[in-house]
Each structure stands twice: as structure tokens, then as C-alpha cells.
Design a protein around this motif. Structure first.
Motif, PDB file in Angstrom:
ATOM      1  N   TYR A 204       0.844  -1.202   0.000  1.00  0.00           N
ATOM      2  CA  TYR A 204       0.000   0.000   0.000  1.00  0.00           C
ATOM      3  C   TYR A 204       0.878   1.251   0.000  1.00  0.00           C
ATOM      4  O   TYR A 204       0.645   2.200  -0.755  1.00  0.00           O
ATOM      5  CB  TYR A 204      -0.921   0.027   1.224  1.00  0.00           C
ATOM      6  N   MET A 205       1.885   1.226   0.852  1.00  0.00           N
ATOM      7  CA  MET A 205       2.796   2.361   0.962  1.00  0.00           C
ATOM      8  C   MET A 205       3.546   2.594  -0.352  1.00  0.00           C
ATOM      9  O   MET A 205       3.693   3.733  -0.818  1.00  0.00           O
ATOM     10  CB  MET A 205       3.787   2.095   2.096  1.00  0.00           C
ATOM     11  N   ALA A 206       4.004   1.508  -0.966  1.00  0.00           N
ATOM     12  CA  ALA A 206       4.732   1.633  -2.230  1.00  0.00           C
ATOM     13  C   ALA A 206       3.836   2.211  -3.325  1.00  0.00           C
ATOM     14  O   ALA A 206       4.267   3.062  -4.116  1.00  0.00           O
ATOM     15  CB  ALA A 206       5.271   0.270  -2.650  1.00  0.00           C
ATOM     16  N   CYS A 207       2.597   1.765  -3.368  1.00  0.00           N
ATOM     17  CA  CYS A 207       1.665   2.247  -4.392  1.00  0.00           C
ATOM     18  C   CYS A 207       1.396   3.735  -4.232  1.00  0.00           C
ATOM     19  O   CYS A 207       1.461   4.496  -5.205  1.00  0.00           O
ATOM     20  CB  CYS A 207       0.363   1.454  -4.314  1.00  0.00           C
ATOM     21  N   PHE A 208       1.118   4.171  -3.019  1.00  0.00           N
ATOM     22  CA  PHE A 208       0.796   5.585  -2.808  1.00  0.00           C
ATOM     23  C   PHE A 208       2.017   6.477  -3.019  1.00  0.00           C
ATOM     24  O   PHE A 208       1.895   7.606  -3.504  1.00  0.00           O
ATOM     25  CB  PHE A 208       0.225   5.779  -1.402  1.00  0.00           C
ATOM     26  N   THR A 209       3.197   5.976  -2.684  1.00  0.00           N
ATOM     27  CA  THR A 209       4.409   6.772  -2.902  1.00  0.00           C
ATOM     28  C   THR A 209       4.680   6.955  -4.392  1.00  0.00           C
ATOM     29  O   THR A 209       4.986   8.066  -4.847  1.00  0.00           O
ATOM     30  CB  THR A 209       5.614   6.102  -2.227  1.00  0.00           C
ATOM     31  N   LEU A 210       4.576   5.875  -5.163  1.00  0.00           N
ATOM     32  CA  LEU A 210       4.785   5.995  -6.607  1.00  0.00           C
ATOM     33  C   LEU A 210       3.691   6.838  -7.248  1.00  0.00           C
ATOM     34  O   LEU A 210       3.961   7.614  -8.171  1.00  0.00           O
ATOM     35  CB  LEU A 210       4.827   4.608  -7.243  1.00  0.00           C
ATOM     36  N   LEU A 211       2.469   6.711  -6.762  1.00  0.00           N
ATOM     37  CA  LEU A 211       1.384   7.549  -7.275  1.00  0.00           C
ATOM     38  C   LEU A 211       1.664   9.021  -6.997  1.00  0.00           C
ATOM     39  O   LEU A 211       1.384   9.886  -7.838  1.00  0.00           O
ATOM     40  CB  LEU A 211       0.060   7.131  -6.634  1.00  0.00           C
ATOM     41  N   VAL A 213       4.670  10.389  -6.776  1.00  0.00           N
ATOM     42  CA  VAL A 213       5.732  10.791  -7.704  1.00  0.00           C
ATOM     43  C   VAL A 213       5.160  11.052  -9.099  1.00  0.00           C
ATOM     44  O   VAL A 213       5.462  12.067  -9.740  1.00  0.00           O
ATOM     45  CB  VAL A 213       6.827   9.708  -7.752  1.00  0.00           C
ATOM     46  N   VAL A 214       4.328  10.142  -9.575  1.00  0.00           N
ATOM     47  CA  VAL A 214       3.739  10.287 -10.910  1.00  0.00           C
ATOM     48  C   VAL A 214       2.863  11.535 -10.983  1.00  0.00           C
ATOM     49  O   VAL A 214       2.924  12.307 -11.949  1.00  0.00           O
ATOM     50  CB  VAL A 214       2.926   9.031 -11.269  1.00  0.00           C
ATOM     51  N   SER A 215       2.060  11.760  -9.958  1.00  0.00           N
ATOM     52  CA  SER A 215       1.143  12.906  -9.969  1.00  0.00           C
ATOM     53  C   SER A 215       1.906  14.227  -9.956  1.00  0.00           C
ATOM     54  O   SER A 215       1.557  15.164 -10.689  1.00  0.00           O
ATOM     55  CB  SER A 215       0.205  12.826  -8.761  1.00  0.00           C
ATOM     56  N   VAL A 216       2.946  14.311  -9.140  1.00  0.00           N
ATOM     57  CA  VAL A 216       3.738  15.542  -9.087  1.00  0.00           C
ATOM     58  C   VAL A 216       4.445  15.776 -10.423  1.00  0.00           C
ATOM     59  O   VAL A 216       4.477  16.902 -10.942  1.00  0.00           O
ATOM     60  CB  VAL A 216       4.755  15.477  -7.928  1.00  0.00           C
ATOM     61  N   ALA A 217       4.999  14.714 -10.998  1.00  0.00           N
ATOM     62  CA  ALA A 217       5.685  14.857 -12.288  1.00  0.00           C
ATOM     63  C   ALA A 217       4.724  15.311 -13.382  1.00  0.00           C
ATOM     64  O   ALA A 217       5.058  16.187 -14.197  1.00  0.00           O
ATOM     65  CB  ALA A 217       6.339  13.526 -12.670  1.00  0.00           C
ATOM     66  N   ARG A 218       3.528  14.744 -13.405  1.00  0.00           N
ATOM     67  CA  ARG A 218       2.563  15.149 -14.425  1.00  0.00           C
ATOM     68  C   ARG A 218       2.031  16.555 -14.182  1.00  0.00           C
ATOM     69  O   ARG A 218       1.757  17.295 -15.128  1.00  0.00           O
ATOM     70  CB  ARG A 218       1.401  14.150 -14.465  1.00  0.00           C
ATOM     71  N   ALA A 234      -2.868  10.913  -2.802  1.00  0.00           N
ATOM     72  CA  ALA A 234      -1.839   9.891  -2.578  1.00  0.00           C
ATOM     73  C   ALA A 234      -1.083  10.151  -1.283  1.00  0.00           C
ATOM     74  O   ALA A 234      -0.809   9.221  -0.511  1.00  0.00           O
ATOM     75  CB  ALA A 234      -0.876   9.862  -3.763  1.00  0.00           C
ATOM     76  N   LEU A 235      -0.756  11.408  -1.026  1.00  0.00           N
ATOM     77  CA  LEU A 235      -0.040  11.740   0.211  1.00  0.00           C
ATOM     78  C   LEU A 235      -0.916  11.473   1.433  1.00  0.00           C
ATOM     79  O   LEU A 235      -0.441  10.950   2.451  1.00  0.00           O
ATOM     80  CB  LEU A 235       0.395  13.203   0.178  1.00  0.00           C
ATOM     81  N   SER A 236      -2.197  11.788   1.338  1.00  0.00           N
ATOM     82  CA  SER A 236      -3.112  11.558   2.461  1.00  0.00           C
ATOM     83  C   SER A 236      -3.263  10.063   2.749  1.00  0.00           C
ATOM     84  O   SER A 236      -3.211   9.636   3.914  1.00  0.00           O
ATOM     85  CB  SER A 236      -4.479  12.170   2.149  1.00  0.00           C
ATOM     86  N   LEU A 237      -3.444   9.270   1.704  1.00  0.00           N
ATOM     87  CA  LEU A 237      -3.578   7.826   1.902  1.00  0.00           C
ATOM     88  C   LEU A 237      -2.276   7.216   2.416  1.00  0.00           C
ATOM     89  O   LEU A 237      -2.301   6.256   3.197  1.00  0.00           O
ATOM     90  CB  LEU A 237      -3.995   7.160   0.592  1.00  0.00           C
ATOM     91  N   SER A 238      -1.161   7.775   1.984  1.00  0.00           N
ATOM     92  CA  SER A 238       0.119   7.284   2.487  1.00  0.00           C
ATOM     93  C   SER A 238       0.253   7.556   3.983  1.00  0.00           C
ATOM     94  O   SER A 238       0.715   6.701   4.746  1.00  0.00           O
ATOM     95  CB  SER A 238       1.263   7.948   1.717  1.00  0.00           C
ATOM     96  N   TYR A 239      -0.172   8.743   4.411  1.00  0.00           N
ATOM     97  CA  TYR A 239      -0.165   9.063   5.845  1.00  0.00           C
ATOM     98  C   TYR A 239      -1.083   8.118   6.616  1.00  0.00           C
ATOM     99  O   TYR A 239      -0.780   7.719   7.744  1.00  0.00           O
ATOM    100  CB  TYR A 239      -0.628  10.504   6.067  1.00  0.00           C
ATOM    101  N   ALA A 240      -2.208   7.772   6.006  1.00  0.00           N
ATOM    102  CA  ALA A 240      -3.166   6.894   6.676  1.00  0.00           C
ATOM    103  C   ALA A 240      -2.744   5.432   6.639  1.00  0.00           C
ATOM    104  O   ALA A 240      -3.417   4.586   7.230  1.00  0.00           O
ATOM    105  CB  ALA A 240      -4.546   7.038   6.030  1.00  0.00           C
ATOM    106  N   THR A 241      -1.647   5.141   5.947  1.00  0.00           N
ATOM    107  CA  THR A 241      -1.187   3.759   5.827  1.00  0.00           C
ATOM    108  C   THR A 241      -0.030   3.450   6.766  1.00  0.00           C
ATOM    109  O   THR A 241      -0.029   2.434   7.463  1.00  0.00           O
ATOM    110  CB  THR A 241      -0.758   3.468   4.374  1.00  0.00           C
ATOM    111  N   LYS A 242       0.967   4.354   6.788  1.00  0.00           N
ATOM    112  CA  LYS A 242       2.152   4.060   7.587  1.00  0.00           C
ATOM    113  C   LYS A 242       2.851   5.355   7.970  1.00  0.00           C
ATOM    114  O   LYS A 242       2.863   6.324   7.201  1.00  0.00           O
ATOM    115  CB  LYS A 242       3.111   3.157   6.802  1.00  0.00           C
ATOM    116  N   GLU A 243       3.447   5.343   9.149  1.00  0.00           N
ATOM    117  CA  GLU A 243       4.111   6.538   9.662  1.00  0.00           C
ATOM    118  C   GLU A 243       5.386   6.874   8.894  1.00  0.00           C
ATOM    119  O   GLU A 243       5.898   7.989   9.012  1.00  0.00           O
ATOM    120  CB  GLU A 243       4.447   6.340  11.149  1.00  0.00           C
TER     121      GLU A 243
END
Length: 265
Positions: A204-211, A213-218, A234-243
């Protein structure tokens, strides 16, 4: 006598003819030099013509094949392996959360055992969404009342498949075949396949982190609001997934801070 014999012939002035021709040439040059009015211009189409459907399908076909390969590797026999210890914790507390949501008023009773956020298990994203998968599985009549080794891993397999698709949106940075190669490596990577079939916060963390990166680049390239909103999600879900998201913010923040300092000189 005939008419042409009685009428006097018109004499041509050999001096006047060149002057008239020069006058016409000057008028033509002046007309060419005058700027053409805006309404007289033929406007070019605002959007470039899209390639034919056949060409677009041929362009998408290599990516679709890799996406399908990634999905097969993640969903095939998803529930065959017994649950890992960490998976069992996520499965149990997700089930507890499902029961709490069915009778949430009971959680206010003294001594009630209800789900609550625990940094040891991270979350709460995965517990809420695994509980949602349980509920949907119950509604469609899945075995074991919707709670089994397959349903607990569906969320991980889904996000693991999404990871395979994300480099597709970086074609302008990586090139078509560079993006395809990135998708292929993510699809067949043993580590990525393993954690995509593992009900824990890693994928989950890997998916939201890559998402992110992709969103910022686009967004940097296209300046479209939807990419900025997707990056925030993506950043919000990443926060809600892992510290560990604090580390992601530190990496991004240090880069952008250095970039701003460099630009300001």
C-alpha cells in the motif's frame, strides 16, 4: 468603306506603357506588404488530430499485455498460501472493525473491545478497506462468509496491480519503451509480486508513494489541477497507511528546498 478603314488608329504611347505597368507592379507589391487581417487568417485546429484507432490500439497493446501479466501473477491462486503472522493480525482486526461498524454504538459501552489505531500495526487505511472487502464479499456470497485467505489479500493484489500501471503515465519522461520496461520490471519483480500477495502495509505504501511521484511529475508538466488533487490524495492515503510517510516528505521536501535555494541563488 469598312469601319476599320475609316476610324483612326489609336496610337500607343511607348513612354506611357512602362509607367502604367510600373504603377500596377507597385500596387501589387504594396498589397503583398500589407499585413493580413486576423479574420482573414485560416485558424489552425486547436487540438492536434488524434491518431487512428488502430494506431492507438497498437500503441497500447504492449502496455495492456504487461498489465494483464501483472494482474495474473498477483491474483492467480491468491488464497492458496496460509496467512503469515502479520497477515493474520491485519485479517483479525479488520474483521473486528467490520463487527464494530455493524454495531458501532456498542463501542461506547465501558469495557467494549473495539478497533482502535495502534502504531504497532500501522493503519488505519488497510483495516478499513479490508473490512470493506469483507463486506462486499459477504454480499456476493463468497465462501466463509466473505472472510478467508483470498479476500484478505484482494486489496494488496489490487494496489500491486496498480503499481504496474503507473509508469505508463511517465512516457513523456521515460519514453514509450522506457515506461514499458519499467512496467514490465514491476510486473515480474519477485519482491513486488510477493508483497502484492501479502496483506500488509508494504505494498500500500509503495503504491501511494509511486502515485505521488507520478502525480507531481505530471502536474509539473501539464499544470492540470487533477494531477495536483491526485498527489494530495496519494499523500493523504500514504499518511493513513504508515508513519514512514514522514520520511517520504523529508526526501521530497529536502529536494524541493534545495531546488528553491538553487533558483534563488
Amino acid at each position: 468603306m469598312k469601319r476599320f478603314e475609316t476610324e483612326p488608329r489609336v496610337k500607343r504611347d511607348s513612354v506611357a506603357e512602362p509607367l502604367v505597368e510600373k504603377q500596377y507592379e507597385a500596387e501589387e507589391e504594396q498589397a503583398l506588404e500589407e499585413p493580413v487581417k486576423d479574420e482573414e487568417l485560416v485558424k489552425a485546429p486547436q487540438n492536434p488530430t488524434k491518431p487512428p484507432v488502430r494506431e492507438r490500439l497498437l500503441d497500447w497493446a504492449p502496455f495492456l499485455g504487461v498489465f494483464l501479466l501483472g494482474a495474473i501473477l498477483r491474483f492467480w491462486g491468491l488464497g492458496d498460501k496460509p496467512l503469515h503472522h502479520d497477515e493474520s493480525l491485519h485479517a483479525y482486526f479488520s474483521l473486528q472493525l467490520l463487527h464494530n461498524m455493524e454495531n458501532w454504538l456498542g463501542c461506547f459501552s465501558p469495557g467494549a473491545s473495539c478497533y482502535h489505531y495502534d502504531p504497532l500495526l500501522h493503519g488505519p487505511f488497510q483495516f478499513h478497506f479490508i473490512a470493506l472487502v469483507y463486506k462486499i464479499s459477504q454480499l456476493v456470497g463468497a465462501p466463509d462468509n466473505g472472510v478467508n485467505t483470498t479476500t484478505v489479500r484482494i486489496l494488496a493484489a489490487t494496489l500491486g496491480t496498480i503499481i504496474v500501471c503507473l509508469p505508463y503515465f511517465l512516457r513523456n519522461y521515460l519514453g514509450k519503451w522506457g515506461a514499458w520496461l519499467a512496467c514490465f520490471i514491476l510486473a515480474v519483480s519477485p519482491s513486488m509480486v510477493y508483497f502484492s500477495r501479502f496483506a500488509r502495509e508494504d505494498i500500500y505504501m509503495a503504491c501511494f508513494t509511486l502515485l505521488l511521484v507520478v502525480s507531481v511529475a505530471r502536474y509539473i508538466r501539464d499544470r492540470k489541477m487533477r494531477w495536483l488533487l491526485l498527489a494530495a490524495l496519494a499523500l493523504s492515503l500514504s499518511y493513513a497507511t504508515k508513519e514512514a510517510t514522514f520520511l517520504t516528505v523529508a526526501v521530497f521536501g529536502s529536494f524541493f528546498g534545495a531546488l528553491v535555494a538553487w533558483e534563488l541563488g
